[in-house]
Design a protein around this motif. Structure first.
Motif, PDB file in Angstrom:
ATOM      1  N   ILE A  47       0.849  -1.203   0.000  1.00  0.00           N
ATOM      2  CA  ILE A  47       0.000   0.000   0.000  1.00  0.00           C
ATOM      3  C   ILE A  47       0.879   1.247   0.000  1.00  0.00           C
ATOM      4  N   PHE A  48       1.915   1.261   0.834  1.00  0.00           N
ATOM      5  CA  PHE A  48       2.816   2.409   0.896  1.00  0.00           C
ATOM      6  C   PHE A  48       3.511   2.636  -0.445  1.00  0.00           C
ATOM      7  N   LEU A  49       4.034   1.556  -1.031  1.00  0.00           N
ATOM      8  CA  LEU A  49       4.743   1.690  -2.307  1.00  0.00           C
ATOM      9  C   LEU A  49       3.810   2.107  -3.436  1.00  0.00           C
ATOM     10  N   SER A  55       1.027   8.405  -6.462  1.00  0.00           N
ATOM     11  CA  SER A  55       0.816   9.819  -6.153  1.00  0.00           C
ATOM     12  C   SER A  55       1.444  10.727  -7.214  1.00  0.00           C
ATOM     13  N   PRO A  56       2.717  10.534  -7.574  1.00  0.00           N
ATOM     14  CA  PRO A  56       3.284  11.371  -8.636  1.00  0.00           C
ATOM     15  C   PRO A  56       2.605  11.148  -9.988  1.00  0.00           C
ATOM     16  N   ILE A  84       9.712   8.938 -13.089  1.00  0.00           N
ATOM     17  CA  ILE A  84       8.505   9.773 -12.960  1.00  0.00           C
ATOM     18  C   ILE A  84       8.917  11.226 -12.748  1.00  0.00           C
ATOM     19  N   GLY A  85       9.959  11.465 -11.947  1.00  0.00           N
ATOM     20  CA  GLY A  85      10.474  12.822 -11.757  1.00  0.00           C
ATOM     21  C   GLY A  85      10.997  13.398 -13.059  1.00  0.00           C
TER      22      GLY A  85
END
Length: 180
Positions: A47-49, A55-56, A84-85
């Motif tokens: 879930i965290f990953l 999110s991004p 993604i960045g």
């Protein structure tokens, strides 16, 4: 058994299975507990990953949607150092370029609208001048016709005046002779 072997005695060893069965059930319980804890930890980590990754991506997707709706000043605030960045940085560069190019297009559009207005005014003036020239041409044609009629009248008058002048001259000559 081999024929040379001789049995001297028998030793009997006895083990109680109570302790082994308790150990086995304790090991099973511990294994189930550790498995459940690891599964729960894996679910939380997943879930965290997922949130960390999605999110991004959601921010980038929202930025894309806003830019497609015309908000070219929209920037995506994704500061991760991964792909993604990099994608967010490229998106922001693209948005800056689009905003600059849209400004240039808007400026050129205003110039073209001004040029179009001037062309329409010039076209109106040309149509007005053309209309005036046609009127002047019609007046010249009318003047030319009047000149032709005047020349015709002058020619007719001249043609009539010469014989009449001769007749008048003879008539005066005859009058002067008749009275004497």
């Amino acid at each position: 058994r081999a024929p040379e072997e001789e049995v001297i005695g028998v030793a009997r060893i006895g083990l109680s299975l109570e302790g082994v069965e308790g150990l086995i059930s304790s090991t099973i319980r511990d294994t189930i507990f550790i498995t459940l804890v690891l599964m729960f930890a894996a679910i939380l980590l997943t879930i965290f990953l997922v949130r960390l990754i999605l999110s991004p991506v959601r921010k980038l997707s929202l930025g894309i949607r806003r830019v497609s709706e015309g908000a070219l000043s929209c920037r995506v605030d994704v500061t991760t150092g991964d792909e993604i960045g990099d994608l967010a940085g490229s998106f922001n560069d693209m948005a800056v370029s689009l905003e600059r190019d849209k400004g240039l297009v808007d400026e050129r559009t205003r110039e073209l609208e001004g040029t179009n207005t001037r062309l329409l005014q010039t076209n109106y003036e040309l149509e007005k001048t053309t209309k005036e020239l046609k009127q002047a041409q019609e007046q010249l044609i009318q003047s030319s016709k009047m000149t032709a009629i005047g020349q015709l009248g002058a020619g007719v008058a001249h043609e009539l005046n010469n014989p009449i002048g001769g007749i008048l001259g003879y008539a005066q000559y005859m009058l002067s002779k008749v009275s004497k």
